[in-house]
Design a protein around this motif. Structure first.
Motif, mmCIF file in Angstrom:
data_model
loop_
_atom_site.group_PDB
_atom_site.id
_atom_site.type_symbol
_atom_site.label_atom_id
_atom_site.label_comp_id
_atom_site.label_asym_id
_atom_site.label_seq_id
_atom_site.Cartn_x
_atom_site.Cartn_y
_atom_site.Cartn_z
ATOM 1 N N ARG A 85 0.869 -1.181 0.000
ATOM 2 C CA ARG A 85 0.000 0.000 0.000
ATOM 3 C C ARG A 85 0.901 1.224 0.000
ATOM 4 O O ARG A 85 1.649 1.447 0.944
ATOM 5 N N LEU A 86 0.831 1.994 -1.066
ATOM 6 C CA LEU A 86 1.768 3.095 -1.294
ATOM 7 C C LEU A 86 1.132 4.445 -1.033
ATOM 8 O O LEU A 86 -0.063 4.628 -1.259
ATOM 9 N N PRO A 87 1.939 5.402 -0.612
ATOM 10 C CA PRO A 87 1.420 6.771 -0.493
ATOM 11 C C PRO A 87 1.169 7.345 -1.882
ATOM 12 O O PRO A 87 1.823 6.951 -2.855
ATOM 13 N N ALA A 88 0.235 8.267 -1.985
ATOM 14 C CA ALA A 88 -0.096 8.878 -3.275
ATOM 15 C C ALA A 88 0.869 10.015 -3.581
ATOM 16 O O ALA A 88 1.302 10.732 -2.687
ATOM 17 N N ALA A 89 1.175 10.164 -4.855
ATOM 18 C CA ALA A 89 2.028 11.274 -5.298
ATOM 19 C C ALA A 89 1.158 12.492 -5.571
ATOM 20 O O ALA A 89 -0.024 12.365 -5.870
ATOM 21 N N LYS A 90 1.762 13.659 -5.507
ATOM 22 C CA LYS A 90 1.029 14.896 -5.778
ATOM 23 C C LYS A 90 0.660 15.009 -7.250
ATOM 24 O O LYS A 90 -0.347 15.562 -7.607
ATOM 25 N N LYS A 91 1.518 14.458 -8.144
ATOM 26 C CA LYS A 91 1.191 14.444 -9.570
ATOM 27 C C LYS A 91 1.524 13.073 -10.154
ATOM 28 O O LYS A 91 2.374 12.355 -9.631
ATOM 29 N N GLY A 93 2.962 10.008 -12.072
ATOM 30 C CA GLY A 93 4.291 9.651 -12.554
ATOM 31 C C GLY A 93 5.425 10.247 -11.751
ATOM 32 O O GLY A 93 6.582 10.066 -12.098
ATOM 33 N N ALA A 94 5.117 10.936 -10.689
ATOM 34 C CA ALA A 94 6.150 11.567 -9.872
ATOM 35 C C ALA A 94 6.695 10.567 -8.856
ATOM 36 O O ALA A 94 6.299 9.413 -8.819
ATOM 37 N N SER A 95 7.595 11.049 -8.024
ATOM 38 C CA SER A 95 8.121 10.217 -6.957
ATOM 39 C C SER A 95 7.735 10.820 -5.615
ATOM 40 O O SER A 95 7.400 11.996 -5.518
ATOM 41 N N VAL A 96 7.794 9.981 -4.605
ATOM 42 C CA VAL A 96 7.520 10.402 -3.234
ATOM 43 C C VAL A 96 8.756 10.066 -2.419
ATOM 44 O O VAL A 96 9.297 8.969 -2.540
ATOM 45 N N GLU A 97 9.203 11.015 -1.609
ATOM 46 C CA GLU A 97 10.345 10.733 -0.742
ATOM 47 C C GLU A 97 9.838 10.091 0.537
ATOM 48 O O GLU A 97 8.906 10.576 1.167
ATOM 49 N N LEU A 98 10.440 8.969 0.882
ATOM 50 C CA LEU A 98 10.073 8.240 2.093
ATOM 51 C C LEU A 98 11.144 8.414 3.155
ATOM 52 O O LEU A 98 12.320 8.603 2.839
ATOM 53 N N LYS A 99 10.745 8.311 4.387
ATOM 54 C CA LYS A 99 11.680 8.262 5.511
ATOM 55 C C LYS A 99 12.046 6.803 5.723
ATOM 56 O O LYS A 99 11.332 5.896 5.279
ATOM 57 N N ALA A 100 13.160 6.567 6.411
ATOM 58 C CA ALA A 100 13.600 5.197 6.668
ATOM 59 C C ALA A 100 12.536 4.410 7.422
ATOM 60 O O ALA A 100 12.287 3.231 7.128
ATOM 61 N N SER A 101 11.878 5.047 8.376
ATOM 62 C CA SER A 101 10.830 4.363 9.138
ATOM 63 C C SER A 101 9.647 4.002 8.245
ATOM 64 O O SER A 101 9.029 2.952 8.412
ATOM 65 N N GLU A 102 9.336 4.850 7.266
ATOM 66 C CA GLU A 102 8.230 4.566 6.345
ATOM 67 C C GLU A 102 8.572 3.397 5.422
ATOM 68 O O GLU A 102 7.714 2.580 5.111
ATOM 69 N N LEU A 103 9.834 3.318 4.996
ATOM 70 C CA LEU A 103 10.261 2.173 4.179
ATOM 71 C C LEU A 103 10.134 0.883 4.986
ATOM 72 O O LEU A 103 9.640 -0.123 4.480
ATOM 73 N N ALA A 104 10.556 0.920 6.245
ATOM 74 C CA ALA A 104 10.442 -0.269 7.098
ATOM 75 C C ALA A 104 8.982 -0.673 7.260
ATOM 76 O O ALA A 104 8.650 -1.863 7.208
ATOM 77 N N LEU A 106 6.488 0.007 5.157
ATOM 78 C CA LEU A 106 6.026 -0.469 3.857
ATOM 79 C C LEU A 106 6.411 -1.932 3.660
ATOM 80 O O LEU A 106 5.584 -2.758 3.269
ATOM 81 N N LEU A 107 7.655 -2.273 3.959
ATOM 82 C CA LEU A 107 8.127 -3.642 3.791
ATOM 83 C C LEU A 107 7.488 -4.597 4.797
ATOM 84 O O LEU A 107 7.366 -5.786 4.531
ATOM 85 N N ALA A 108 7.056 -4.061 5.945
ATOM 86 C CA ALA A 108 6.415 -4.885 6.976
ATOM 87 C C ALA A 108 4.919 -5.057 6.737
ATOM 88 O O ALA A 108 4.246 -5.742 7.500
ATOM 89 N N GLY A 109 4.388 -4.417 5.702
ATOM 90 C CA GLY A 109 2.981 -4.590 5.373
ATOM 91 C C GLY A 109 2.057 -3.553 5.971
ATOM 92 O O GLY A 109 0.846 -3.731 5.971
ATOM 93 N N ILE A 110 2.592 -2.478 6.477
ATOM 94 C CA ILE A 110 1.761 -1.428 7.057
ATOM 95 C C ILE A 110 1.295 -0.498 5.948
ATOM 96 O O ILE A 110 2.066 -0.105 5.075
ATOM 97 N N ASP A 111 0.027 -0.138 5.983
ATOM 98 C CA ASP A 111 -0.590 0.725 4.982
ATOM 99 C C ASP A 111 -0.159 2.170 5.208
ATOM 100 O O ASP A 111 -0.607 2.808 6.158
ATOM 101 N N LEU A 112 0.694 2.689 4.351
ATOM 102 C CA LEU A 112 1.188 4.061 4.505
ATOM 103 C C LEU A 112 0.127 5.110 4.203
ATOM 104 O O LEU A 112 0.253 6.254 4.616
ATOM 105 N N THR A 113 -0.935 4.715 3.500
ATOM 106 C CA THR A 113 -1.977 5.693 3.179
ATOM 107 C C THR A 113 -2.836 6.028 4.393
ATOM 108 O O THR A 113 -3.497 7.059 4.420
#
Length: 127
Positions: A85-91, A93-104, A106-113
């Motif tokens: 489950r990924l965070p939405a981009a502002k536009k 095809g863009a990218s979103v900058e994640l923090k290290a805790s958010e990457l962890a 995301l990989l653990a299955g937590i819904d970032l949205t």
């Protein structure tokens, strides 16, 4: 006294930046194709040492590309069940900058949205 690390301490402990490409990516792409996508599609330098994440169309596969001093390294994860489950981009095809805790998370299955950071008191430091 017990001192647990805060998310801020965890996030500040990593010096690289983490960029998530929000557009779905063909998971057949390899080192050079992903590096080209970083350079031309996202507008970043793939040799910077930062981490670049790409997610497949079905959101059950994730590739992480980074430059490791003398060559590209590629990390790949395929979920047997569920999706990322990924965070939405502002536009689109863009990218979103994640923090290290958010990457962890995301990989653990937590819904970032659904994560909401609440305002906290921050003591100002006088100089």
């Amino acid at each position: 006294m017990l001192k647990l690390p805060s998310l801020g301490e965890i996030d500040s402990g990593i010096s690289v930046r983490i960029y998530l490409c929000t557009a779905s990516t063909d998971m057949r792409k390899g080192f050079d194709s992903l590096a080209s996508l970083v350079r031309e599609g996202l507008g970043y330098d793939p040799l910077s040492g930062h981490l670049f994440l790409f997610v497949g169309r079905h959101k059950d596969r994730l590739k992480l590309l980074y430059w490791d001093k003398d060559g590209f390294a590629l990390w790949y994860k395929r979920l047997e069940e569920g999706t990322f489950r990924l965070p939405a981009a502002k536009k689109v095809g863009a990218s979103v900058e994640l923090k290290a805790s958010e990457l962890a998370m995301l990989l653990a299955g937590i819904d970032l949205t659904s994560i909401k950071r609440r305002k906290r008191f921050a003591r100002s430091v006088k100089k």
